[in-house]
Design an enzyme around this catalytic site. Structure first.
Site, mmCIF file in Angstrom:
data_model
loop_
_atom_site.group_PDB
_atom_site.id
_atom_site.type_symbol
_atom_site.label_atom_id
_atom_site.label_comp_id
_atom_site.label_asym_id
_atom_site.label_seq_id
_atom_site.Cartn_x
_atom_site.Cartn_y
_atom_site.Cartn_z
ATOM 1 N N GLN A 289 -43.876 -3.642 -34.220
ATOM 2 C CA GLN A 289 -45.285 -3.788 -33.823
ATOM 3 C C GLN A 289 -46.175 -2.834 -34.631
ATOM 4 O O GLN A 289 -47.246 -3.215 -35.116
ATOM 5 C CB GLN A 289 -45.413 -3.501 -32.315
ATOM 6 C CG GLN A 289 -46.775 -3.817 -31.730
ATOM 7 C CD GLN A 289 -47.042 -5.317 -31.690
ATOM 8 O OE1 GLN A 289 -46.132 -6.121 -31.730
ATOM 9 N NE2 GLN A 289 -48.315 -5.699 -31.646
ATOM 10 N N SER B 64 -14.885 -15.975 -19.484
ATOM 11 C CA SER B 64 -14.784 -14.672 -18.801
ATOM 12 C C SER B 64 -15.349 -13.573 -19.690
ATOM 13 O O SER B 64 -14.659 -13.014 -20.535
ATOM 14 C CB SER B 64 -13.341 -14.359 -18.397
ATOM 15 O OG SER B 64 -12.515 -14.135 -19.507
ATOM 16 N N PHE C 146 -54.837 6.721 -34.783
ATOM 17 C CA PHE C 146 -55.362 6.005 -33.608
ATOM 18 C C PHE C 146 -54.547 6.415 -32.387
ATOM 19 O O PHE C 146 -53.313 6.358 -32.392
ATOM 20 C CB PHE C 146 -55.300 4.492 -33.814
ATOM 21 C CG PHE C 146 -56.285 4.020 -34.846
ATOM 22 C CD1 PHE C 146 -57.628 3.874 -34.512
ATOM 23 C CD2 PHE C 146 -55.884 3.751 -36.143
ATOM 24 C CE1 PHE C 146 -58.546 3.474 -35.472
ATOM 25 C CE2 PHE C 146 -56.797 3.349 -37.101
ATOM 26 C CZ PHE C 146 -58.137 3.209 -36.761
ATOM 27 N N GLU D 140 -19.807 -4.655 -24.725
ATOM 28 C CA GLU D 140 -19.094 -3.670 -23.899
ATOM 29 C C GLU D 140 -19.664 -3.639 -22.477
ATOM 30 O O GLU D 140 -19.763 -2.588 -21.852
ATOM 31 C CB GLU D 140 -19.068 -2.294 -24.581
ATOM 32 C CG GLU D 140 -18.538 -2.426 -26.005
ATOM 33 C CD GLU D 140 -17.556 -1.369 -26.457
ATOM 34 O OE1 GLU D 140 -17.394 -0.372 -25.779
ATOM 35 O OE2 GLU D 140 -16.946 -1.571 -27.524
HETATM 36 N N1 COS Z 1 -10.915 3.194 -15.240
HETATM 37 C C1 COS Z 1 -9.688 3.000 -14.673
HETATM 38 N N2 COS Z 1 -9.447 2.012 -13.779
HETATM 39 C C2 COS Z 1 -10.459 1.207 -13.453
HETATM 40 C C3 COS Z 1 -11.749 1.342 -14.008
HETATM 41 C C4 COS Z 1 -11.954 2.399 -14.926
HETATM 42 N N3 COS Z 1 -13.154 2.589 -15.479
HETATM 43 N N4 COS Z 1 -12.557 0.384 -13.501
HETATM 44 C C5 COS Z 1 -11.798 -0.334 -12.666
HETATM 45 N N5 COS Z 1 -10.539 0.162 -12.638
HETATM 46 C C6 COS Z 1 -9.422 -0.300 -11.808
HETATM 47 C C7 COS Z 1 -9.854 -0.322 -10.358
HETATM 48 O O1 COS Z 1 -9.626 0.954 -9.740
HETATM 49 C C8 COS Z 1 -8.961 -1.404 -9.776
HETATM 50 O O2 COS Z 1 -7.652 -0.903 -9.515
HETATM 51 P P1 COS Z 1 -7.122 -0.752 -7.991
HETATM 52 O O3 COS Z 1 -7.228 -2.125 -7.405
HETATM 53 O O4 COS Z 1 -5.722 -0.269 -8.165
HETATM 54 O O5 COS Z 1 -8.043 0.229 -7.360
HETATM 55 C C9 COS Z 1 -8.817 -2.387 -10.934
HETATM 56 O O6 COS Z 1 -9.125 -1.649 -12.129
HETATM 57 C C10 COS Z 1 -9.777 -3.553 -10.811
HETATM 58 O O7 COS Z 1 -11.099 -3.031 -10.769
HETATM 59 P P2 COS Z 1 -12.282 -3.752 -9.979
HETATM 60 O O8 COS Z 1 -11.798 -4.133 -8.610
HETATM 61 O O9 COS Z 1 -13.490 -2.907 -10.101
HETATM 62 O O10 COS Z 1 -12.402 -5.130 -10.838
HETATM 63 P P3 COS Z 1 -13.603 -6.151 -10.893
HETATM 64 O O11 COS Z 1 -13.088 -7.443 -11.327
HETATM 65 O O12 COS Z 1 -14.352 -6.115 -9.597
HETATM 66 O O13 COS Z 1 -14.527 -5.514 -12.065
HETATM 67 C C11 COS Z 1 -16.507 -5.317 -13.394
HETATM 68 C C12 COS Z 1 -15.813 -5.903 -12.161
HETATM 69 C C13 COS Z 1 -17.869 -5.976 -13.476
HETATM 70 C C14 COS Z 1 -16.673 -3.804 -13.238
HETATM 71 C C15 COS Z 1 -15.651 -5.569 -14.672
HETATM 72 O O14 COS Z 1 -15.254 -6.939 -14.715
HETATM 73 C C16 COS Z 1 -16.407 -5.285 -15.956
HETATM 74 O O15 COS Z 1 -16.521 -4.123 -16.384
HETATM 75 N N6 COS Z 1 -16.935 -6.345 -16.608
HETATM 76 C C17 COS Z 1 -17.560 -6.235 -17.924
HETATM 77 C C18 COS Z 1 -16.519 -6.492 -18.974
HETATM 78 C C19 COS Z 1 -16.953 -5.970 -20.311
HETATM 79 O O16 COS Z 1 -17.449 -4.875 -20.448
HETATM 80 N N7 COS Z 1 -16.727 -6.789 -21.308
HETATM 81 C C20 COS Z 1 -17.032 -6.443 -22.649
HETATM 82 C C21 COS Z 1 -15.818 -6.665 -23.484
HETATM 83 S S1 COS Z 1 -15.772 -5.727 -24.913
HETATM 84 S S2 COS Z 1 -17.251 -6.351 -25.972
#
Ligand code: COS
Length: 377
Positions: free
Chosen positions: A330, A125, A272, A357
């Site tokens: 480059q 994940s 250049f 991130e």
């Molecule tokens: N701030 C506050 N709440 C947030 C938020 C934010 N920026 N983003 C999402 N949420 C909330 C949503 O509102 C939702 O709550 P509700 O159901 O009460 O509305 C809940 O969190 C779940 O959000 P969402 O439905 O968008 O979840 P997903 O699983 O669809 O998210 C993405 C998908 C791709 C956006 C997410 O998994 C992601 O950011 N992935 C990348 C992870 C990452 O950056 N990893 C790096 C780790 S550190 S190196």
């Protein structure tokens, strides 16, 4: 930049030139992190910049922090990232922790005596963060954590770990966030990852085997973990972007200086037009990325949720760093590909900025979702 930011930038530059730059080539080859450098950044007040003064922070803005990180990243992306992630951990504790959490954990983190780590990703994940499988089972007086976190920046050298683990059903709502202290029984670390870049910053697996965490170390309430992580990433993405701007600026500086000195066909290669156009594009891209980062930082400073602009800024700044560092190699030609010049290190350090991130493809997902929300109103 305002007066304070110019002052900050100058003092950071001096520290980095004296304390960091002389070690970078050796430490990159030997994957050597120096805690005394991090402590030194702490003594300058740079390891808890945005935190309130009552917890030892400098109480400065996110834009100020971006100025500082950009400057550190010109000398070392690794130390800039260590500061960025540790400050993200502090912001989580400050925003979502109890007063006891703040008093207990923040002072040593803000002072740069200790480091914080953020544990979200697992082997299966990464982008789909809500599918994480580390469990936190409720027991008398607390929770027992089991699972393995992957690619954890500052794993093994941190004192305080913010860990997202599953307390409920599948999906985002079943995730909770915990503070786990180094030295907890059942907490251990996997091997140091052998990486293309960021070699000075240790990246390790963080392993939980029946690791007991007291009840009071749950942040907020069960089920809040994903929101806590996502809102922290909104800030973390901006600071990662500022690091990308610093790296890109340094690579551009190196390219221009080299091209003014290097002569071929009886003239400096800067003269250049083909190279001039490259450097004009590089300079324009760096400036545009910096402005987008400042805009995203200003949104954080005004307290407005900024997911869209944070993702735009992170994506644009890190793509710019990749392009500019590649073009700098480059322009240097053959020597640019050798460790005789630092630009090959800058190019290696740039790549993972497009991945951490949230990959830049995930940033596009976040941007598109926000656009859909705006246009569906
Ligand atoms: N701030 C506050 N709440 C947030 C938020 C934010 N920026 N983003 C999402 N949420 C909330 C949503 O509102 C939702 O709550 P509700 O159901 O009460 O509305 C809940 O969190 C779940 O959000 P969402 O439905 O968008 O979840 P997903 O699983 O669809 O998210 C993405 C998908 C791709 C956006 C997410 O998994 C992601 O950011 N992935 C990348 C992870 C990452 O950056 N990893 C790096 C780790 S550190 S190196």
């Amino acid at each position: 930049m305002n007066e304070l930011q110019i002052e900050l930038k100058n003092s950071v530059q001096k520290f980095c030139l004296d304390q960091i730059e002389p070690h970078m080539e050796h430490d990159d080859s030997n994957a050597n992190f120096r805690m005394e450098i991090f402590n030194g950044l702490g003594q300058m007040g740079l390891t808890g910049i945005t935190l309130p003064e009552e917890f030892g922070g400098a109480n400065l803005s996110c834009e100020d922090m971006c100025v500082v990180l950009e400057e550190i990243a010109k000398y070392s992306v690794a130390y800039a990232v260590t500061v960025s992630v540790s400050t993200m951990v502090q912001s989580i504790i400050e925003k979502f922790g109890s007063i006891d959490h703040k008093n207990k954990y923040l002072p040593k983190l803000t002072a740069g005596e200790e480091i914080g780590a953020f544990c979200l990703s697992e082997s299966h994940s990464g982008s789909d963060a809500a599918s994480l499988r580390t469990t936190a089972k409720k027991v008398d007086g607390g929770y027992v954590l089991n699972g393995t976190k992957m690619w954890i920046t500052s794993g093994g050298i941190s004192s305080t770990y913010i860990v997202m683990a599953r307390t409920g059903d599948a999906g985002a709502k079943g995730i909770s966030a915990f503070i786990v202290e180094a030295g907890s029984e059942g907490l251990s670390f996997g091997k140091k990852e052998q990486k293309m870049g960021w070699k000075v910053s240790p990246t390790r697996e963080v392993i939980f085997e029946n690791c007991f965490v007291p009840e009071e170390n749950l942040l907020q309430s069960e089920g809040m973990g994903f929101k806590i992580a996502a809102s922290a990433l909104d800030k973390g993405r901006v600071t990662i972007g500022s690091i990308a701007v610093g790296l890109a600026q340094r690579s551009l500086d190196e390219a221009i200086n080299y091209s003014l000195e290097r002569k071929q066909f009886n003239q400096a290669i800067f003269d250049f037009q083909g190279l001039q156009w490259m450097m004009a594009d590089m300079a324009t891209d760096v400036e545009a990325a910096r402005l987008l980062i400042y805009k995203a930082a200003n949104a954080i400073d005004s307290g407005v949720r900024n997911s869209k602009i944070a993702s735009m800024a992170k994506m644009r700044a890190t793509d710019t760093a990749m392009k500019v560092t590649t073009d700098s190699v480059q322009i240097h030609g053959g020597v640019g590909y050798t460790s005789e010049y630092p630009v090959e290190r800058y190019m290696r350090d740039a790549k993972v900025l497009q991945i951490v991130e949230g990959t830049n493809q995930i940033q596009k997902v976040v941007i598109a979702r926000e656009l859909k929300k705006e246009y569906s109103k």
